[in-house]
Structures are given as C-alpha cells and as structure tokens.
Scaffold this motif. Structure first.
Motif, PDB file in Angstrom:
ATOM      1  N   LEU A   1       0.799  -1.231   0.000  1.00 50.75           N
ATOM      2  CA  LEU A   1       0.000   0.000   0.000  1.00 50.75           C
ATOM      3  C   LEU A   1       0.830   1.278   0.000  1.00 50.75           C
ATOM      4  N   TYR A   2       2.038   1.216   0.591  1.00 47.84           N
ATOM      5  CA  TYR A   2       2.837   2.435   0.740  1.00 47.84           C
ATOM      6  C   TYR A   2       4.170   2.400   0.011  1.00 47.84           C
ATOM      7  N   GLY A   3       4.481   1.266  -0.627  1.00 49.14           N
ATOM      8  CA  GLY A   3       5.745   1.171  -1.352  1.00 49.14           C
ATOM      9  C   GLY A   3       6.957   1.063  -0.444  1.00 49.14           C
ATOM     10  N   ASP A   4       6.770   0.623   0.783  1.00 49.16           N
ATOM     11  CA  ASP A   4       7.851   0.520   1.767  1.00 49.16           C
ATOM     12  C   ASP A   4       8.755  -0.667   1.418  1.00 49.16           C
ATOM     13  N   THR A   5       9.872  -0.394   0.744  1.00 42.77           N
ATOM     14  CA  THR A   5      10.750  -1.482   0.303  1.00 42.77           C
ATOM     15  C   THR A   5      11.484  -2.136   1.467  1.00 42.77           C
ATOM     16  N   ALA A   6      11.686  -1.420   2.569  1.00 42.54           N
ATOM     17  CA  ALA A   6      12.287  -2.041   3.760  1.00 42.54           C
ATOM     18  C   ALA A   6      11.344  -3.110   4.309  1.00 42.54           C
ATOM     19  N   ALA A   7      10.038  -2.844   4.288  1.00 37.27           N
ATOM     20  CA  ALA A   7       9.051  -3.840   4.726  1.00 37.27           C
ATOM     21  C   ALA A   7       9.083  -5.052   3.793  1.00 37.27           C
ATOM     22  N   ARG A   8       9.152  -4.802   2.486  1.00 37.06           N
ATOM     23  CA  ARG A   8       9.268  -5.912   1.521  1.00 37.06           C
ATOM     24  C   ARG A   8      10.498  -6.760   1.825  1.00 37.06           C
ATOM     25  N   ASP A   9      11.588  -6.120   2.113  1.00 42.26           N
ATOM     26  CA  ASP A   9      12.831  -6.837   2.365  1.00 42.26           C
ATOM     27  C   ASP A   9      12.816  -7.632   3.669  1.00 42.26           C
TER      28      ASP A   9
END
Length: 121
Positions: free
Chosen positions: A95-103
């Motif tokens: 939803l927010y494009g948080d790539t740290a969360a993806r990682d």
C-alpha cells in the motif's frame, strides 16, 4: 474465500493488496485486478485443502507470496507472530511502497515450522 473471490469471481480493480487466508481456488484471476497477494494456509487444513490454495497461487501473476504453516489447521495460526509481522509488512509494502518492509518479508515468515515462497517484483 471472499478475498480470493474479489480477485477472480467478483473482481474489483480497486483492490491493490490482498491476503487470502485458508482459501480455495475460485476460478481464473481477473485481468482487471493487479493486486499484490499474500496467501496464508495451514498444511493440515481440513476445511479448505491447501492444494486448492496452491492452485490459486499458481494462477496469479506476481507479485505474490505463499506462507504455509506446517502442522496447522484451518485457523490456528492467525494470531501467530509470524502471521502478524508478515501481514503488516506485506501491507506496508503493497500500500505504501515501503521497500524495507518488503525486504523483511522472508525473515518475518521463516521458521522451522513454516514454508515461504514468493515472486516479488
């Protein structure tokens, strides 16, 4: 079932992130929906066979992931910290494009009693 239905049988193009929990395959994915989809399922689910959820996962394009809980039934993993952490990071990324969360997703989901599979863009 309802969540997967919004990606297939009753498509809604407004859906950008979804987490079907203990679901069954409800048909072919709609090309109108381009959601990031995280499946969660217990591998001993007597209500919704994991094979049906696996089929639904295979049919969807990326971005997608599958978190399976070995030895778990239909819903006994819902409050598990791996479930909660993975859900939160999935939504933060989707939803927010948080790539740290993806990682963090693989670490969130991985344990001796889980299986993580993903195709992330």
């Amino acid at each position: 079932m309802t969540t997967h239905g919004l990606l297939t049988s009753w498509p809604d193009a407004r859906i950008t992130a979804a987490i079907p929990m203990s679901c069954v395959d409800m048909g072919d994915p709609s090309p109108a929906v381009r959601a990031k989809v995280l499946f969660t399922h217990g591998d001993r689910d007597g209500t919704c066979p994991i094979s049906s959820a696996r089929q639904a996962y295979r049919e969807l394009p990326a971005a997608k992931a599958f978190l399976a809980f070995r030895g778990s039934g239909h819903s006994n993993y819902f409050g598990d910290s791996r479930t909660v952490n993975t859900f939160v990071d999935w939504m933060r990324w989707s939803l927010y494009g948080d790539t740290a969360a993806r990682d963090r997703l693989r670490a969130d989901a991985t344990s001796s009693t889980t299986t993580w599979e993903s195709a992330l863009r």
